[in-house]
Design a protein around this motif. Structure first.
Motif, short mmCIF file in Angstrom:
data_model
loop_
_atom_site.label_atom_id
_atom_site.label_comp_id
_atom_site.label_asym_id
_atom_site.label_seq_id
_atom_site.Cartn_x
_atom_site.Cartn_y
_atom_site.Cartn_z
N SER A 23 2.92 -14.79 -3.35
CA SER A 23 2.76 -13.39 -3.76
C SER A 23 4.11 -12.73 -4.00
O SER A 23 4.27 -11.93 -4.92
N ALA A 155 5.44 -4.74 0.85
CA ALA A 155 4.16 -4.04 0.88
C ALA A 155 3.28 -4.48 -0.30
O ALA A 155 2.07 -4.74 -0.12
N LEU A 156 3.86 -4.59 -1.48
CA LEU A 156 3.09 -5.00 -2.65
C LEU A 156 2.63 -6.47 -2.51
O LEU A 156 1.47 -6.78 -2.77
N ARG A 158 2.06 -8.15 0.12
CA ARG A 158 0.98 -8.24 1.12
C ARG A 158 -0.35 -7.81 0.54
O ARG A 158 -1.40 -8.25 0.99
N SER A 159 -0.32 -6.92 -0.45
CA SER A 159 -1.56 -6.33 -0.97
C SER A 159 -2.21 -7.13 -2.08
O SER A 159 -3.34 -6.83 -2.48
#
Length: 160
Positions: A23, A155-156, A158-159
């Motif tokens: 990711s 953060a991105l 992980r999402s």
């Protein structure tokens, strides 16, 4: 976790991201994702070119809330999927030497990623031609900028 180091002409920052490497890689290599995290808060990013292959063009424009523009043009030197990106602003597409940028000086950037359990070891290195250029890049906020954008990247990643 962050570790910052400056040796010779190099600036370096290392992080342990709570996100998978696949990711994290996507966030670097998919234009629509890169545009979401690769800028200071209150700025925007537009990816005009992102040809991830040796000699491939990179053109990223960041815009600030007060009309500031950072127009980053360069080329990729090395791409190892999900492991390593190497790019420089010393050339533009076609291996044409670039004019020295007015903001951050000439540099080669190395982005490395590796698995550490369920996390990603993420290393950012900026190699400069001179000690003076390294100091200038550090003074304009290398460590602060990468810390902020890496938080947004994590953060991105992980999402997705």
């Amino acid at each position: 976790m962050t570790s910052e180091k400056s040796d010779g002409h190099e600036l370096r920052a290392e992080y342990l991201l709570d996100a998978p490497r696949a990711s994290t890689w996507r966030c670097w290599t998919e234009s629509r994702l890169l545009e979401q995290w690769f800028h200071p808060e209150s700025w925007t990013t537009e990816v005009k070119a992102l040809e991830q292959r040796p000699g491939g063009a990179s053109h990223i424009v960041m815009r600030g809330p007060n009309g500031e523009v950072s127009d980053g043009v360069g080329v990729f030197l090395e791409v190892v999927p999900e492991r390593r990106l190497v790019f420089t602003n010393a050339y533009i597409s076609g291996w044409i030497p670039a004019d020295e940028p007015s903001g951050a000086p000439f540099r080669t950037m190395i982005i490395e990623m590796s698995d550490e359990g369920e996390r990603t070891r993420y290393v950012v290195r900026a190699l400069h031609w001179t000690e003076e250029a390294r100091k200038k890049h550090e003074e304009i906020g290398f460590h602060q900028g990468w810390k902020q954008t890496t938080g947004q990247l994590e953060a991105l990643a992980r999402s997705i």
